[in-house]
Scaffold this motif. Structure first.
Motif, short mmCIF file in Angstrom:
data_model
loop_
_atom_site.label_atom_id
_atom_site.label_comp_id
_atom_site.label_asym_id
_atom_site.label_seq_id
_atom_site.Cartn_x
_atom_site.Cartn_y
_atom_site.Cartn_z
N ARG A 1 -1.67 -1.06 -4.42
CA ARG A 1 -2.63 0.31 -4.64
C ARG A 1 -2.61 1.49 -3.73
O ARG A 1 -2.02 1.24 -1.94
CB ARG A 1 -4.32 -0.35 -3.67
CG ARG A 1 -4.72 -1.66 -3.93
CD ARG A 1 -5.76 -2.53 -2.98
NE ARG A 1 -6.32 -1.75 -2.66
CZ ARG A 1 -8.12 -1.89 -2.53
NH1 ARG A 1 -7.84 -3.45 -2.37
NH2 ARG A 1 -8.97 -1.52 -2.85
N TYR B 1 0.79 -1.05 -0.27
CA TYR B 1 -0.50 -0.34 -0.03
C TYR B 1 0.94 1.09 -0.25
O TYR B 1 2.20 1.07 1.32
CB TYR B 1 -0.85 -0.02 1.35
CG TYR B 1 -1.77 -1.35 1.29
CD1 TYR B 1 -3.05 -1.04 0.12
CD2 TYR B 1 -1.34 -2.40 2.08
CE1 TYR B 1 -4.07 -2.02 0.80
CE2 TYR B 1 -2.64 -3.38 2.36
CZ TYR B 1 -3.86 -3.46 0.83
OH TYR B 1 -4.49 -4.39 1.18
N ASP C 1 -6.27 -3.83 -9.87
CA ASP C 1 -5.42 -3.54 -9.82
C ASP C 1 -4.03 -3.50 -10.36
O ASP C 1 -4.21 -4.16 -10.53
CB ASP C 1 -5.60 -3.65 -7.91
CG ASP C 1 -6.56 -3.50 -7.32
OD1 ASP C 1 -7.73 -2.37 -7.67
OD2 ASP C 1 -7.36 -3.90 -6.08
#
Length: 904
Positions: free
Chosen positions: A126, A37, A104
């Protein structure tokens, strides 16, 4: 870096002179890329390791990553002898945002050996975030004890999905340690059986790797509905003879209502008729005939007490059962007979004299006892309605509508049973012995009038002998009256506060400090910034003691001027004093009052800390018009105690009138309260009226009550006699001086009960006045009134009990530090903390500030406590501006914009 002789994965070329250095096998991934992330704008790193591998390249979103973006190195595994290659790439936030694919952003590794290639797993990348607003905030609830509590929470949208924790009063709720609590996967909090300890402020806390979000706070109140105690035994018949009344009572204490719970429904007193056997006094039979004259020259006769015989506690016959006389007309003069009769007369007269002396002593003793136990004025107690105490949370606004219009569309709450009594006035009548007040109620009378209490459908009253005039010697009789009251010889008019639950608030405080507040009581505690050492925290509490035990230990003429307040914990260790604010009811005047601060020691006895007019280095006391601000560094129980020095000493009283319609809409009850002028004392009145469904008919008013020993009179006037009826001699009621002066934060009240002659009567007009005898009159209310029903309290933040950090203070911390740095060190211009104290009107008892590590910080804490209810910084801005003008030659480092209430 990839060597030139390696396979160019990006261009699809094969190595020119690749020769196997190890046994030929397919590449095996030791480390595969993991999901990641991106937090804010920080790039993430993806890594791969494989052996044996000649080359490793990343492929993202189906495209090869350029060779120059790879960072690789090679080493030999000592255990297997194989060469291990490791490759790393960076992925930026911009790359992820620029990708617009159906899925994604992803990357995988491809490794080559002599026998072929191997692919790793796909790793997604992400951008992490957490929205600010909750999809659903928890809502406050009021639930009965043992009921179920369900609090819903839907956290904000976020990547990764936010984890949820529940806080109760800023402490984490742990369902692992409490089987009664269930925190489910859907983020809801369930308490299967509510306990009193479950009351508090609940917050849903959502967090992920990016941020933390707090939901709105939900106040949960666990209340207890009142329950009746067992009936007492039937009392004895109240008349010695004939038809009378027996009664029994019960109280709403099993349990007592708590936290706004409903009061008991039904009657607190039951009555039955009884017939007491009347006593029958004895009567003499006829005398018998005389006997024959004896050799002693006497004859006898006798009679018996049988006409009738005494029964049912009747009196014995009076007189002698036998009689004798000389039967020789005095001719028999034997010396022996004379000697016998002479000794008999001496014994008779001696007995009569001893009896007379005994009766006189008994009469004197009874008179002294009655004099020492006599009370003055009126003591009106509504015990059945107020036995449950006064603890209450979150006062609700009263229902709208004119309570005086009997046909109003919104009627007073009639669901509460008529369990309270109504005081009325009567003239001494012949049938007074038919009604006897409850055992726990004393009703005192003055002059020819009396005040009584109505129970159920009938009114009770009990008469005493008229009380003597209250002495006007303040130093002798007033103090004696107070001492008798503290010994239990005077009955306090009003609810029994000892049964009330403590008002308590807690908070967790660290180095930033904060503020504790007991809502609607005028009591608060300021913990300054820096009072708690860094990396430490204290769970602090503040409690208002509502019992009478502490009052009874006061000495002489002392009275409580405000509530007894305790803060802690006992082992609290702070770096600077806290500021405790307590509301009081005295008109402060050093000539008329001796006001002291007292602290309860380990033996629960009060000891003097300081007099407010004296200087002390152990604590600081600042008396304002309605509040006292204390700087303390020692936790414990404190109280503000006053002793009147002259009859000109004044105590403020708060007067309020409430009204409610009795069952059946025939009678209308007006209740007048007289209470010390402090928010805490008035809170007890509010709690009592909430249980009755009463409505506040007019803004409460203030009456100045002098220490001149004169009583307080309450009267109702101008009642239209052709529309409403009120019993004769009930229009004026009176409280004795010691009842009012020594009420010690407990409410006094009396009531007027009116009945309309016709159901068509829709309006009541009257006037209620309250005055101290030989004092000024205060018109409390004139009816009819055009105003709407008034709320009991006007505060909008009644449920806020704790604030921490910068939001608890008016002065920003950066400005506070600059002020302290400027004034804590004296200079040639004299611009030190003493000048700051002078301009802020805090220039008394400077010795206390001098011993502090930072005098300016303590002065500012006291200013914060003093101005907590004001919404601006004008006084501080003006003081600093004036200091700047005085020292205009020196550049003053601080400026405050008073108009904008900001520091620059």
């Amino acid at each position: 870096q990839v060597c030139n002789n390696h396979y160019d994965g990006a261009n699809g070329n094969t190595p020119a002179d690749a020769a196997p250095s190890v046994q030929s096998t397919l590449p095996h991934f030791i480390q595969e890329p993991e999901d990641a992330y991106i937090i804010k704008s920080n790039p993430i790193k993806l890594r791969c390791r494989a052996a044996p591998a000649l080359q490793i390249f990343f492929k993202c979103n189906g495209e090869w990553v350029h060779q120059n973006e790879h960072f690789s190195h090679e080493y030999k595994d000592l255990n297997t002898g194989l060469k291990v290659r490791e490759v790393m790439i960076n992925v930026s936030r911009q790359q992820v945002e620029d990708f617009h694919g159906p899925e994604d952003y992803w990357c995988l590794c491809v490794a080559w050996s002599h026998l072929g290639t191997s692919k790793s797993r796909k790793a997604t990348v992400r951008i992490a975030y957490l929205r600010k607003n909750f999809d659903q905030d928890p809502q406050g609830k009021e639930v009965p004890i043992n009921g179920m509590i369900v609090l819903h929470c839907r956290p904000p949208e976020g990547v990764p999905v936010a984890e949820v924790q529940w806080l109760r009063n800023e402490e984490v709720v742990n369902s692992m340690n409490d089987d009664n609590i269930d925190t489910r996967a859907d983020h809801n909090l369930i308490i299967n059986e509510a306990r009193l300890s479950d009351s508090g402020n609940y917050t849903c806390l959502a967090s992920n790797i990016v941020a933390k979000r707090r939901s709105a706070t939900a106040a949960v109140i666990v209340f207890v509905n009142g329950g009746w105690s067992l009936w007492t035994e039937w009392s004895a018949c109240n008349v010695p003879c004939g038809r009378g009344i027996q009664k029994r009572s019960r109280t709403c204490t099993n349990p007592a209502p708590l936290n706004g719970g409903a009061f008991c429904e039904g009657m607190s007193v039951q009555k039955i008729t009884c017939n007491a056997l009347c006593p029958i006094d004895g009567g003499w039979d006829e005398w018998s005939v005389w006997t024959v004259c004896s050799n002693q020259c006497e004859r006898q006769r006798s009679r018996e007490c049988n006409s009738p015989a005494p029964r049912h506690r009747g009196k014995m016959c009076e007189g002698n059962a036998e009689a004798s006389e000389n039967c020789t007309d005095g001719l028999c003069t034997q010396s022996k007979t004379k000697l016998f009769r002479g000794s008999t007369d001496v014994a008779l007269y001696s007995g009569l004299g001893a009896g007379i002396v005994a009766v006189a002593i008994l009469v004197v003793a009874v008179m002294l006892y009655r004099k020492n136990h006599s009370d003055y004025g009126v003591d009106v107690i509504d015990s059945s309605a107020l036995a449950g105490g006064f603890q209450s949370f979150n006062f609700k606004t009263t229902r709208q509508g004119n309570p005086l219009l009997l046909n109003s569309s919104i009627q007073p709450d009639l669901t509460v049973g008529r369990t309270y009594t109504t005081p009325l006035c009567f003239q001494d009548g012949a049938d007074k012995e038919l009604f006897d007040p409850l055992p726990d109620i004393k009703v005192k009378v003055q002059s020819s009038f009396m005040v009584s209490l109505g129970v159920a459908e009938r009114a009770e009253f009990h008469a005493k002998a008229p009380a003597e005039t209250f002495p006007r010697d303040l130093s002798r009789d007033y103090c004696g009256t107070v001492d008798r009251r503290k010994k239990g010889l005077l009955t306090l008019n009003g609810p029994t506060i000892a049964s009330r639950e403590q008002l308590r608030t807690t908070g967790m405080f660290g180095h930033p400090g904060g503020r504790l507040v007991v809502p609607n009581t005028g009591v608060s505690l300021l913990v300054p910034h820096g009072a708690v050492a860094e990396n430490m925290s204290w769970e602090m509490y503040m409690v208002i003691n509502q019992g009478e035990a502490s009052v009874q230990t006061l000495e002489g003429c002392e009275i409580l001027l405000g509530p007894e307040v305790m803060y802690g914990p006992p082992g609290l260790d702070l770096l600077c004093p806290v500021a405790l604010t307590i509301a009081h009811c005295a008109e402060v005047d050093a000539e008329n009052w001796n006001i002291q601060l007292k602290r309860k020691n380990s033996d629960s006895k009060w000891e003097e800390v300081m007099s407010v007019e004296e200087e002390s280095t152990c604590c600081y006391c600042l008396m304002d018009t309605k509040s006292c601000h204390l700087l303390l560094d020692r936790p414990g129980s404190y109280a503000l105690v006053g002793e009147p020095l002259t009859q000109a000493a004044v105590k403020r009283l708060k007067l309020a009138v409430f009204g409610s319609m009795d069952a059946g809409s025939v009678s209308y009850s007006l209740r007048v309260y007289c209470v010390d002028d402090t928010p805490h004392a008035f809170q007890g009145v509010v709690a009592a009226e909430r249980t009755r469904g009463g409505q506040l008919l007019e803004e409460p008013k203030t009456l100045l009550f002098l220490a001149n020993t004169f009583s307080l009179q309450v009267s109702i006037q101008d009642v239209p006699q052709f529309l409403w009826s009120i019993k004769p001699f009930t229009t004026c009621q009176e409280f004795s001086f010691p009842q009012v002066w020594c009420s010690n934060q407990q409410p006094l009240h009396c009531a007027f009960s009116l009945e309309r002659y016709s159901p068509a009567t829709a309006q009541l007009s009257c006037k209620i006045s309250v005055r101290q005898v030989k004092g000024h009159e205060q018109i409390l209310i004139t009816l009819p009134t055009e105003k709407e029903s008034l709320p009991f309290f006007m505060q909008t933040d009644c449920t806020i009990t704790s604030q921490t950090g910068s939001k608890a203070f008016k002065i920003p911390q950066s400005i506070r530090q600059r002020i302290c740095a400027t004034f804590d060190t004296a200079n040639a211009k004299g611009k030190d903390w003493q000048l700051l104290a002078q301009k802020l009107h805090l220039d008394r008892n400077l010795g206390y500030f001098a011993k502090q590590h930072s005098p300016s910080a303590v002065i500012l804490s006291l200013w914060e406590a003093r101005h907590q209810d004001s919404a601006d910084l004008d006084s501080l801005a003006s003081a600093l501006e004036e200091i700047g003008k005085i020292h205009s030659r020196t550049v003053f480092p601080l400026q405050i914009s008073a108009n904008e209430n900001v520091f620059s």
